[in-house]
Design a protein around this motif. Structure first.
Motif, PDB file in Angstrom:
ATOM      1  N   UNK A  42       0.876  -1.282   0.155  1.00  0.00           N
ATOM      2  CA  UNK A  42      -0.024   0.067   0.070  1.00  0.00           C
ATOM      3  C   UNK A  42       0.974   1.458  -0.024  1.00  0.00           C
ATOM      4  N   UNK A  43       0.332   2.122  -0.800  1.00  0.00           N
ATOM      5  CA  UNK A  43       0.991   3.583  -0.537  1.00  0.00           C
ATOM      6  C   UNK A  43      -0.039   4.529  -0.396  1.00  0.00           C
ATOM      7  N   UNK A  44       0.505   5.793   0.095  1.00  0.00           N
ATOM      8  CA  UNK A  44      -0.202   6.959   0.299  1.00  0.00           C
ATOM      9  C   UNK A  44       0.213   8.022  -0.406  1.00  0.00           C
ATOM     10  N   UNK A  45      -0.590   8.467  -1.597  1.00  0.00           N
ATOM     11  CA  UNK A  45      -0.127   9.257  -2.606  1.00  0.00           C
ATOM     12  C   UNK A  45      -0.842  10.729  -1.920  1.00  0.00           C
ATOM     13  N   UNK A  46      -0.090  11.780  -2.055  1.00  0.00           N
ATOM     14  CA  UNK A  46      -0.480  13.170  -1.803  1.00  0.00           C
ATOM     15  C   UNK A  46      -0.451  14.092  -2.791  1.00  0.00           C
ATOM     16  N   UNK A  47      -1.814  14.669  -3.276  1.00  0.00           N
ATOM     17  CA  UNK A  47      -1.529  15.898  -4.216  1.00  0.00           C
ATOM     18  C   UNK A  47      -1.201  17.099  -3.382  1.00  0.00           C
ATOM     19  N   UNK A  51      -3.597  18.934  -1.296  1.00  0.00           N
ATOM     20  CA  UNK A  51      -3.302  18.295   0.212  1.00  0.00           C
ATOM     21  C   UNK A  51      -4.107  17.031   0.245  1.00  0.00           C
ATOM     22  N   UNK A  52      -4.794  16.681  -0.550  1.00  0.00           N
ATOM     23  CA  UNK A  52      -5.516  15.546  -0.533  1.00  0.00           C
ATOM     24  C   UNK A  52      -4.769  14.265  -0.612  1.00  0.00           C
ATOM     25  N   UNK A  53      -5.062  13.278   0.320  1.00  0.00           N
ATOM     26  CA  UNK A  53      -4.151  12.085   0.585  1.00  0.00           C
ATOM     27  C   UNK A  53      -5.228  10.873  -0.129  1.00  0.00           C
ATOM     28  N   UNK A  81     -11.413  13.015  -9.288  1.00  0.00           N
ATOM     29  CA  UNK A  81     -11.087  14.411  -9.139  1.00  0.00           C
ATOM     30  C   UNK A  81      -9.943  14.468  -8.462  1.00  0.00           C
ATOM     31  N   UNK A  82      -9.030  13.358  -7.812  1.00  0.00           N
ATOM     32  CA  UNK A  82      -7.890  13.502  -7.171  1.00  0.00           C
ATOM     33  C   UNK A  82      -6.880  14.121  -8.117  1.00  0.00           C
ATOM     34  N   UNK A  83      -6.640  13.848  -9.217  1.00  0.00           N
ATOM     35  CA  UNK A  83      -5.313  14.477 -10.042  1.00  0.00           C
ATOM     36  C   UNK A  83      -5.500  15.735 -10.584  1.00  0.00           C
ATOM     37  N   UNK A  84      -6.985  16.290 -10.433  1.00  0.00           N
ATOM     38  CA  UNK A  84      -7.285  17.654 -10.836  1.00  0.00           C
ATOM     39  C   UNK A  84      -7.335  17.986 -12.175  1.00  0.00           C
TER      40      UNK A  84
END
Length: 100
Positions: A42-47, A51-53, A81-84
């Motif tokens: 598992x990874x946590x990706x932050x934009x 600042x969304x994780x 919507x995460x990537x914008x």
């Protein structure tokens, strides 16, 4: 696009790095990571802009290269919507059956 990834590397040590996306979609993306990771981790990706994780699972490992390793990640739930950016999943209209 630059994002921040954090998780556990191949040696089980925690890491946090800024990495580049190669491809993105509503279900995940392909990242260029410097750290060696394992498939299924598992990874946590932050934009960084929002600042969304999001938590995601590693589903693909490419060959390591000069700029890092291509790592395919899949979001646990779709997050268009995460990537914008806007994704159009709508299929083109098929007018062949239209009555004239």
């Amino acid at each position: 696009m630059r994002v921040q990834a954090q998780g556990r590397a191949h040696d089980r040590k925690k890491f946090k790095e800024t990495c580049e996306t190669v491809v993105v979609n509503a279900h995940g993306g392909l990242l260029l990571l410097k750290h060696e990771v394992d498939n299924g981790e598992m990874l946590v990706i932050t934009n960084p802009e929002t600042q969304e994780e999001l938590e995601c699972r590693i589903v693909y490992l490419g060959e390591p290269g000069d700029r890092g390793q291509r790592v395919g990640v899949e979001f646990l739930t779709p997050a268009p919507r995460f990537w914008g950016v806007e994704f159009s999943d709508a299929a083109p209209a098929d007018n062949s059956s239209a009555v004239h």
